[in-house]
Write an enzyme that holds these catalytic residues in place. Sequence first.
Site, mmCIF file in Angstrom:
data_model
loop_
_atom_site.group_PDB
_atom_site.id
_atom_site.type_symbol
_atom_site.label_atom_id
_atom_site.label_comp_id
_atom_site.label_asym_id
_atom_site.label_seq_id
_atom_site.Cartn_x
_atom_site.Cartn_y
_atom_site.Cartn_z
ATOM 1 N N ARG A 48 0.844 -1.210 0.000
ATOM 2 C CA ARG A 48 0.000 0.000 0.000
ATOM 3 C C ARG A 48 0.870 1.248 0.000
ATOM 4 O O ARG A 48 0.599 2.228 -0.685
ATOM 5 C CB ARG A 48 -0.905 -0.032 1.245
ATOM 6 C CG ARG A 48 -1.940 1.078 1.270
ATOM 7 C CD ARG A 48 -2.811 1.011 2.516
ATOM 8 N NE ARG A 48 -3.494 -0.264 2.649
ATOM 9 C CZ ARG A 48 -4.593 -0.614 1.973
ATOM 10 N NH1 ARG A 48 -5.121 0.215 1.099
ATOM 11 N NH2 ARG A 48 -5.147 -1.788 2.160
ATOM 12 N N HIS A 80 -19.491 10.011 1.310
ATOM 13 C CA HIS A 80 -19.939 8.720 1.848
ATOM 14 C C HIS A 80 -21.463 8.675 1.785
ATOM 15 O O HIS A 80 -22.124 9.650 2.166
ATOM 16 C CB HIS A 80 -19.450 8.578 3.292
ATOM 17 C CG HIS A 80 -19.816 7.262 3.894
ATOM 18 N ND1 HIS A 80 -19.178 6.089 3.545
ATOM 19 C CD2 HIS A 80 -20.775 6.915 4.787
ATOM 20 C CE1 HIS A 80 -19.725 5.081 4.214
ATOM 21 N NE2 HIS A 80 -20.700 5.558 4.973
ATOM 22 N N ASP A 84 -13.802 6.856 7.057
ATOM 23 C CA ASP A 84 -15.088 7.567 7.092
ATOM 24 C C ASP A 84 -15.254 8.342 8.399
ATOM 25 O O ASP A 84 -16.309 8.315 9.034
ATOM 26 C CB ASP A 84 -16.262 6.575 6.908
ATOM 27 C CG ASP A 84 -16.181 5.863 5.567
ATOM 28 O OD1 ASP A 84 -15.677 6.464 4.601
ATOM 29 O OD2 ASP A 84 -16.606 4.701 5.486
HETATM 30 C C1 GRF Z 1 -20.911 6.890 -4.222
HETATM 31 O O1 GRF Z 1 -22.065 6.317 -3.691
HETATM 32 C C2 GRF Z 1 -20.053 7.436 -3.112
HETATM 33 O O2 GRF Z 1 -20.784 7.863 -2.012
HETATM 34 C C3 GRF Z 1 -19.220 6.253 -2.728
HETATM 35 O O3 GRF Z 1 -18.958 5.587 -3.936
HETATM 36 C C4 GRF Z 1 -19.989 5.868 -4.872
HETATM 37 C C5 GRF Z 1 -19.320 6.388 -6.101
HETATM 38 O O4 GRF Z 1 -20.210 6.555 -7.161
HETATM 39 N N1 GRF Z 1 -18.034 6.682 -2.021
HETATM 40 P P1 GRF Z 1 -19.715 7.211 -8.540
HETATM 41 O O5 GRF Z 1 -18.533 6.378 -9.035
HETATM 42 O O6 GRF Z 1 -19.333 8.628 -8.258
HETATM 43 O O7 GRF Z 1 -20.897 7.082 -9.458
#
Ligand code: GRF
Length: 219
Positions: free
Chosen positions: A68, A112, A148
């Site tokens: 990582r 999130h 988060d």
């Molecule tokens: C979203 O639901 C965001 O909250 C989460 O991953 C998803 C990404 O969706 N972290 P996108 O690739 O932006 O359509």
Amino acid sequence: MTTPLSLGILISGGGTNLQAIIDAIERKDLSAHIRIVVSNRSDAYGLARAQRHGLSTALLAHTDFSSREEFDQHLVTLLHEHGVEMVILAGFMRLLSARFIQAFPHRILNIHPALLPAFPGLRAQRQALERGVRISGATVHLVDEKMDHGPIIMQAAVPVYPDDTEDSLSARILAQEHRIYPAAIKLFAEGRVVVRGNSVRIRDERHWPQTAFQSPAAV
Ligand code: GRF
């Protein structure tokens, strides 16, 4: 007058939040330049979205690195080479190491799909359904070393209906994500975010609830 922010956007998937940010910049609602879009997955549709708008893209496959830390070091170098000031995680499905986070202090944002601190981690919408909450939503927050967890910048609430599925709730939340992510980045572009420990004060924010329930124009 705001100084355009230089953004680096990290994705792993569809990139609808990336699209919302691109659209806000093109509409001139958000004063920012996207310097580079980086995906750790070659099949991320967000890469095609970025290319369609003439943005620089890079594929950095985590599977090509032995640790990582090594992956993150390459990512930091790539972002620095492109003059990125602020890192936007938009569906980036990798945990970032402490070294990465320290390379961009208070300058990494994540979105999130829940009202943090409720339901951190994966499949937040399913967690909300299983817990039976009546209200859920989306949270834009600064990234710190816990998952988060960092200071909350903006949230939007949505109702949870009895007949909701994970898909229907996710779609309702996603529509709010597209609204608040560009609006939250705009607060940084305007220099209005003051971080105090694990919370944030927004300068000149006269009507706090508007950020959650009205259009970004009202923020
Ligand atoms: C979203 O639901 C965001 O909250 C989460 O991953 C998803 C990404 O969706 N972290 P996108 O690739 O932006 O359509």
